[in-house]
Motif scaffolding. Structure first.
Motif, PDB file in Angstrom:
ATOM      1  N   PRO A 178       0.805  -1.220   0.000  1.00 48.41           N
ATOM      2  CA  PRO A 178       0.000   0.000   0.000  1.00 48.41           C
ATOM      3  C   PRO A 178       0.838   1.270   0.000  1.00 48.41           C
ATOM      4  N   ASP A 179       2.137   1.157   0.263  1.00 44.42           N
ATOM      5  CA  ASP A 179       3.024   2.311   0.291  1.00 44.42           C
ATOM      6  C   ASP A 179       4.367   1.882  -0.297  1.00 44.42           C
ATOM      7  N   PRO A 180       4.478   1.835  -1.639  1.00 43.66           N
ATOM      8  CA  PRO A 180       5.688   1.286  -2.259  1.00 43.66           C
ATOM      9  C   PRO A 180       6.971   2.011  -1.857  1.00 43.66           C
ATOM     10  N   GLY A 181       6.868   3.240  -1.422  1.00 41.59           N
ATOM     11  CA  GLY A 181       8.057   3.993  -1.055  1.00 41.59           C
ATOM     12  C   GLY A 181       8.458   3.847   0.397  1.00 41.59           C
ATOM     13  N   HIS A 182       7.734   3.007   1.140  1.00 39.40           N
ATOM     14  CA  HIS A 182       8.035   2.913   2.569  1.00 39.40           C
ATOM     15  C   HIS A 182       9.366   2.217   2.819  1.00 39.40           C
ATOM     16  N   ARG A 183       9.897   2.412   3.986  1.00 40.51           N
ATOM     17  CA  ARG A 183      11.194   1.825   4.339  1.00 40.51           C
ATOM     18  C   ARG A 183      11.058   0.849   5.501  1.00 40.51           C
ATOM     19  N   ASP A 184       9.903   0.220   5.588  1.00 44.02           N
ATOM     20  CA  ASP A 184       9.646  -0.728   6.661  1.00 44.02           C
ATOM     21  C   ASP A 184      10.507  -1.972   6.459  1.00 44.02           C
ATOM     22  N   LYS A 185      11.380  -2.261   7.406  1.00 42.81           N
ATOM     23  CA  LYS A 185      12.282  -3.400   7.262  1.00 42.81           C
ATOM     24  C   LYS A 185      11.644  -4.691   7.773  1.00 42.81           C
ATOM     25  N   VAL A 186      10.488  -4.578   8.452  1.00 42.10           N
ATOM     26  CA  VAL A 186       9.845  -5.763   8.999  1.00 42.10           C
ATOM     27  C   VAL A 186       8.921  -6.380   7.957  1.00 42.10           C
ATOM     28  N   ILE A 187       8.070  -5.555   7.364  1.00 40.94           N
ATOM     29  CA  ILE A 187       7.132  -6.048   6.359  1.00 40.94           C
ATOM     30  C   ILE A 187       7.752  -5.811   4.987  1.00 40.94           C
ATOM     31  N   ARG A 188       8.176  -6.891   4.334  1.00 39.20           N
ATOM     32  CA  ARG A 188       8.844  -6.762   3.050  1.00 39.20           C
ATOM     33  C   ARG A 188       7.905  -6.991   1.874  1.00 39.20           C
ATOM     34  N   SER A 189       6.743  -7.575   2.115  1.00 39.78           N
ATOM     35  CA  SER A 189       5.806  -7.795   1.020  1.00 39.78           C
ATOM     36  C   SER A 189       4.388  -7.835   1.561  1.00 39.78           C
ATOM     37  N   TRP A 190       3.461  -7.524   0.684  1.00 42.26           N
ATOM     38  CA  TRP A 190       2.028  -7.535   1.007  1.00 42.26           C
ATOM     39  C   TRP A 190       1.373  -8.451  -0.022  1.00 42.26           C
ATOM     40  N   PRO A 191       1.399  -9.773   0.198  1.00 43.09           N
ATOM     41  CA  PRO A 191       0.902 -10.707  -0.821  1.00 43.09           C
ATOM     42  C   PRO A 191      -0.597 -10.590  -1.040  1.00 43.09           C
ATOM     43  N   ALA A 192      -0.948 -10.489  -2.307  1.00 42.30           N
ATOM     44  CA  ALA A 192      -2.353 -10.404  -2.699  1.00 42.30           C
ATOM     45  C   ALA A 192      -2.552 -11.221  -3.962  1.00 42.30           C
ATOM     46  N   VAL A 193      -3.789 -11.496  -4.274  1.00 42.35           N
ATOM     47  CA  VAL A 193      -4.133 -12.196  -5.511  1.00 42.35           C
ATOM     48  C   VAL A 193      -5.163 -11.364  -6.257  1.00 42.35           C
ATOM     49  N   VAL A 194      -5.141 -11.483  -7.577  1.00 40.23           N
ATOM     50  CA  VAL A 194      -6.121 -10.787  -8.401  1.00 40.23           C
ATOM     51  C   VAL A 194      -6.500 -11.681  -9.564  1.00 40.23           C
ATOM     52  N   VAL A 195      -7.796 -11.799  -9.789  1.00 41.95           N
ATOM     53  CA  VAL A 195      -8.322 -12.628 -10.884  1.00 41.95           C
ATOM     54  C   VAL A 195      -9.216 -11.763 -11.765  1.00 41.95           C
ATOM     55  N   THR A 196      -8.948 -11.815 -13.057  1.00 41.22           N
ATOM     56  CA  THR A 196      -9.784 -11.136 -14.051  1.00 41.22           C
ATOM     57  C   THR A 196     -10.515 -12.210 -14.835  1.00 41.22           C
ATOM     58  N   ALA A 197     -11.838 -12.112 -14.881  1.00 36.89           N
ATOM     59  CA  ALA A 197     -12.644 -13.119 -15.603  1.00 36.89           C
ATOM     60  C   ALA A 197     -13.705 -12.419 -16.449  1.00 36.89           C
ATOM     61  N   ARG A 198     -14.034 -13.051 -17.568  1.00 39.15           N
ATOM     62  CA  ARG A 198     -14.994 -12.491 -18.508  1.00 39.15           C
ATOM     63  C   ARG A 198     -16.287 -13.298 -18.485  1.00 39.15           C
ATOM     64  N   ARG A 199     -17.421 -12.599 -18.453  1.00 39.26           N
ATOM     65  CA  ARG A 199     -18.706 -13.288 -18.559  1.00 39.26           C
ATOM     66  C   ARG A 199     -18.898 -13.790 -19.975  1.00 39.26           C
ATOM     67  N   PRO A 200     -19.276 -15.046 -20.151  1.00 40.12           N
ATOM     68  CA  PRO A 200     -19.464 -15.569 -21.511  1.00 40.12           C
ATOM     69  C   PRO A 200     -20.500 -14.768 -22.297  1.00 40.12           C
ATOM     70  N   LEU A 201     -20.320 -14.704 -23.591  1.00 41.58           N
ATOM     71  CA  LEU A 201     -21.262 -14.003 -24.481  1.00 41.58           C
ATOM     72  C   LEU A 201     -22.552 -14.793 -24.606  1.00 41.58           C
TER      73      LEU A 201
END
Length: 198
Positions: free
Chosen positions: A175-198
């Motif tokens: 959420p803050d790519p410029g932060h310098r937090d040495k404890v939290i090195r990543s914020w794992p998330a998932v994203v799915v893009t899906a299309r409704r059939p025609l």
């Protein structure tokens, strides 16, 4: 109308309500639609409106739905400052149903915990799409001993089995790519893009 989120947090206690907490368009989570021609969009769990406002700036006609009055207060102030028109509705996305159909439905970091409410939100998001429309769902990823409100890429992809999955991926959603937090090195998330059939 409940404003209580995962873990018992009350969203009205989290948001400022004055526009100072509205973030920019999440171009990483929404990268699959940034080059698409604009149409009608629905943002489920829109929070302070950053994605809705960012899409409106790109020409989308957008409706944002959230249960928190303070989040929507920020969203409305920020939309007015950006000089864009966004319809913001205070509703519980687990029970609310839209009147029309949309070319794009997004839900980023707003899924209810595993169970009937989550299933209801995902089903509603699919049903709100025009044929050929896109659904983009992103959430924090379950890793190790994370609590149950989060998801795995496998379960989110499986939830889209009745659609055409365009892309499913894991990302570092810092959420803050410029932060310098040495404890939290990543914020794992998932994203799915899906299309409704025609």
């Amino acid at each position: 109308m409940s404003t209580v989120g995962p873990g018992g947090a009350d969203w009205d206690d989290i948001y400022a309500g004055d526009g100072t907490d509205t973030e920019s368009l999440d171009t990483q989570m929404l990268s699959d639609i940034l080059e698409f021609p604009p149409g009608a969009a629905l943002d489920l769990g829109c929070g302070t409106g950053g994605n809705a406002i960012g899409l409106a700036r790109r020409g989308w006609t957008i409706t944002g739905v959230d249960s928190s009055s303070r989040a929507l207060g920020s969203a409305r102030i920020s939309a007015a400052a950006a000089r864009v028109g966004v319809q913001f509705l205070q509703e519980d996305i687990t029970t609310w149903r839209p009147d029309g159909l949309y070319d794009l439905v997004i839900s980023l970091f707003a899924l209810p915990p595993r169970g009937p409410d989550r299933e209801s939100v995902l089903a509603m998001g699919k049903q709100a799409l025009t044929p050929g429309g896109l659904l983009i769902v992103g959430e924090w990823e379950t890793i190790h001993d994370c609590p149950t409100p989060y998801v795995t890429l496998q379960e989110l992809t499986a939830a889209m089995a009745d659609m055409e999955v365009v892309r499913a991926r894991s990302v570092n959603a810092d959420p803050d790519p410029g932060h310098r937090d040495k404890v939290i090195r990543s914020w794992p998330a998932v994203v799915v893009t899906a299309r409704r059939p025609l």
